[in-house]
Write a protein that holds these residues in place. Structure first.
Motif, mmCIF file in Angstrom:
data_model
loop_
_atom_site.group_PDB
_atom_site.id
_atom_site.type_symbol
_atom_site.label_atom_id
_atom_site.label_comp_id
_atom_site.label_asym_id
_atom_site.label_seq_id
_atom_site.Cartn_x
_atom_site.Cartn_y
_atom_site.Cartn_z
ATOM 1 N N GLY A 122 0.636 -1.264 0.040
ATOM 2 C CA GLY A 122 -0.146 -0.093 0.090
ATOM 3 C C GLY A 122 0.688 1.378 -0.144
ATOM 4 O O GLY A 122 0.341 2.369 -0.063
ATOM 5 N N GLN A 123 2.061 1.074 0.285
ATOM 6 C CA GLN A 123 3.216 2.336 0.179
ATOM 7 C C GLN A 123 3.407 2.456 -1.458
ATOM 8 O O GLN A 123 3.514 1.700 -2.282
ATOM 9 C CB GLN A 123 4.248 1.883 1.068
ATOM 10 N N SER A 124 4.074 3.746 -1.597
ATOM 11 C CA SER A 124 4.506 4.190 -2.726
ATOM 12 C C SER A 124 5.891 3.720 -3.015
ATOM 13 O O SER A 124 6.763 3.770 -1.904
ATOM 14 C CB SER A 124 4.404 5.566 -3.078
ATOM 15 N N ILE A 125 6.319 3.096 -4.165
ATOM 16 C CA ILE A 125 7.681 2.547 -4.071
ATOM 17 C C ILE A 125 8.701 4.004 -4.330
ATOM 18 O O ILE A 125 9.713 3.608 -3.966
ATOM 19 C CB ILE A 125 7.903 1.731 -5.585
ATOM 20 N N TYR A 126 8.255 5.075 -4.630
ATOM 21 C CA TYR A 126 9.043 6.220 -4.633
ATOM 22 C C TYR A 126 9.424 6.498 -2.840
ATOM 23 O O TYR A 126 10.357 7.161 -2.702
ATOM 24 C CB TYR A 126 8.065 7.262 -5.171
ATOM 25 N N GLU A 127 8.351 6.256 -2.070
ATOM 26 C CA GLU A 127 8.752 6.476 -0.545
ATOM 27 C C GLU A 127 9.810 5.643 -0.095
ATOM 28 O O GLU A 127 10.466 6.021 1.005
ATOM 29 C CB GLU A 127 7.602 6.412 0.190
ATOM 30 N N LEU A 128 9.925 4.612 -0.608
ATOM 31 C CA LEU A 128 11.098 3.537 -0.068
ATOM 32 C C LEU A 128 12.505 3.487 -0.752
ATOM 33 O O LEU A 128 13.148 2.722 -0.603
ATOM 34 C CB LEU A 128 10.281 2.086 -0.380
ATOM 35 N N THR A 129 12.468 4.100 -1.862
ATOM 36 C CA THR A 129 13.733 4.248 -2.735
ATOM 37 C C THR A 129 14.096 5.561 -2.784
ATOM 38 O O THR A 129 13.842 6.574 -2.365
ATOM 39 C CB THR A 129 13.458 4.013 -4.167
ATOM 40 N N HIS A 130 15.322 5.393 -3.289
ATOM 41 C CA HIS A 130 16.370 6.644 -3.196
ATOM 42 C C HIS A 130 15.828 7.607 -4.435
ATOM 43 O O HIS A 130 15.455 7.017 -5.476
ATOM 44 C CB HIS A 130 17.856 6.437 -3.499
#
Length: 143
Positions: A122-130
């Motif tokens: 449910g999170q954005s991949i952009y929040e978890l990546t550099h």
């Protein structure tokens, strides 16, 4: 008609209707948590996470059902596929929507990244990546 009040723990008066509404909402959220298919359910995750995971699971089911029906002409159930995928690959499986929302990630993500399914789905991949990787991720999601 007079409004009934009940005392709260901090001394403020709370109407019975608002107290009942909160109790009913908490009950509904607990029921949603019990329906989640992930192994750590019942671990006392917060209410917002229950709602986020429920929403993500519903989106994943739509994705899964539509892609399976278009490829095979029949509907396959998602239950059990997590185990099959993780036995077949050395790593973890992640399914990301075109907008970058993580629709699904296998349980084995914890072994490789150190976060649980519930923390990621449910999170954005952009929040978890550099942020230097965002353009590359975006290009791959468009392909």
């Amino acid at each position: 008609m007079p409004v009934s009040h009940i005392p709260s723990s901090d001394g403020k008066k709370v109407t019975k209707t608002s107290h009942k509404r909160r109790r009913d909402q908490n009950s509904e959220i607990s029921e949603l948590e019990a329906l989640l298919p992930w192994s750590q359910k019942g671990a006392g995750i917060d209410k917002i996470s229950v709602l986020r995971l429920t929403s993500a699971f519903m989106k994943f089911r739509d994705f899964w059902d539509s892609s399976n029906q278009s490829n095979t002409g029949q509907q396959n159930d998602v239950v059990g596929y997590d185990r099959l995928f993780t036995e077949a690959i050395d790593g973890f499986l992640i399914i990301i929507s075109a907008s970058g929302e993580i629709l699904y990630v296998s349980e084995s993500v914890a072994d490789y990244v150190g976060v649980t399914q519930q923390e990621v789905i449910g999170q954005s991949i952009y929040e978890l990546t550099h942020e230097d990787d965002h353009d590359s991720i975006s290009d791959n999601l468009k392909a």
